[in-house]
Design a protein around this motif. Structure first.
Motif, short mmCIF file in Angstrom:
data_model
loop_
_atom_site.label_atom_id
_atom_site.label_comp_id
_atom_site.label_asym_id
_atom_site.label_seq_id
_atom_site.Cartn_x
_atom_site.Cartn_y
_atom_site.Cartn_z
N ARG A 63 27.70 47.48 39.46
CA ARG A 63 26.85 48.36 38.62
C ARG A 63 26.86 49.78 39.16
O ARG A 63 26.97 50.75 38.40
N GLU A 64 26.75 49.93 40.46
CA GLU A 64 26.78 51.28 41.06
C GLU A 64 28.13 51.93 40.83
O GLU A 64 28.21 53.11 40.50
N PHE A 65 29.21 51.18 40.99
CA PHE A 65 30.55 51.71 40.76
C PHE A 65 30.71 52.16 39.31
O PHE A 65 31.29 53.21 39.03
N ALA A 66 30.16 51.39 38.38
CA ALA A 66 30.30 51.71 36.96
C ALA A 66 29.58 53.01 36.59
O ALA A 66 29.96 53.66 35.60
N LYS A 67 28.61 53.42 37.37
CA LYS A 67 27.90 54.68 37.09
C LYS A 67 28.78 55.90 37.30
O LYS A 67 28.49 56.96 36.76
N ASN A 68 29.83 55.74 38.11
CA ASN A 68 30.80 56.81 38.32
C ASN A 68 30.12 58.14 38.64
O ASN A 68 30.35 59.16 38.00
N ASN A 70 30.62 60.24 40.89
CA ASN A 70 31.54 61.33 41.26
C ASN A 70 32.32 61.86 40.06
O ASN A 70 33.16 62.75 40.21
N ARG A 71 32.10 61.27 38.91
CA ARG A 71 32.76 61.70 37.66
C ARG A 71 34.28 61.69 37.78
O ARG A 71 34.98 62.59 37.33
N GLU A 72 34.80 60.61 38.40
CA GLU A 72 36.25 60.45 38.53
C GLU A 72 36.83 60.12 37.16
O GLU A 72 36.19 59.45 36.35
N GLN A 73 38.05 60.54 36.95
CA GLN A 73 38.76 60.12 35.74
C GLN A 73 39.24 58.70 35.96
O GLN A 73 39.97 58.42 36.90
N ARG A 74 38.82 57.83 35.11
CA ARG A 74 39.21 56.42 35.20
C ARG A 74 39.85 56.03 33.88
O ARG A 74 39.22 55.42 33.03
N LEU A 75 41.11 56.39 33.75
CA LEU A 75 41.80 56.21 32.48
C LEU A 75 42.79 55.07 32.48
O LEU A 75 43.27 54.66 31.43
#
Length: 88
Positions: A63-68, A70-75
Motif C-alpha cells: 500500500r505504501e509503495f502504491a502511493k508513489n 516520490n512520483r516516479e514514472q511507473r510505466l
C-alpha cells in the motif's frame, strides 16, 4: 492485468531482496491466492478494504509503495537484470 503487473513487479524489484522468509511467504500467498487480480489492486490502492487474512505487513508495504510518494514514472515492468544484482 497490466496495472498489477507493473505495481507488483516494481514492488518486487525494490523489496524482495530484503524481505524475511516469512514476508516472502506472505507475499507469495498474496499474489497467488486471491482469485481476482483486481482485488489485489483495489487493496493496494485502498479503493477497498483488505480482508483480514491478507492485511499483513507485506500488504502495508505494498500500500505504501502504491502511493508513489516520490512520483516516479511507473510505466512498464522492470527489466529482469535486477534479479542478478546484489541487494541494496
Amino acid at each position: 492485468m497490466l496495472e498489477n503487473c507493473i505495481l507488483l513487479s516494481l514492488f518486487a524489484k525494490e523489496n524482495l531482496a530484503r524481505m524475511s522468509a516469512e514476508q516472502l511467504n506472505r507475499y507469495d500467498r498474496l499474489i497467488n491466492e486471491p482469485s481476482n487480480d483486481w482485488d489485489i489492486y483495489y487493496w493496494a490502492t485502498e479503493a477497498k478494504p483488505t480482508p483480514a487474512e491478507f492485511d499483513t505487513d507485506v500488504m502495508a508495504m505494498l500500500r505504501e509503495f502504491a502511493k508513489n510518494r516520490n512520483r516516479e514514472q511507473r510505466l512498464r515492468q522492470p527489466d529482469l537484470e535486477y534479479l542478478f544484482e546484489p541487494p541494496r
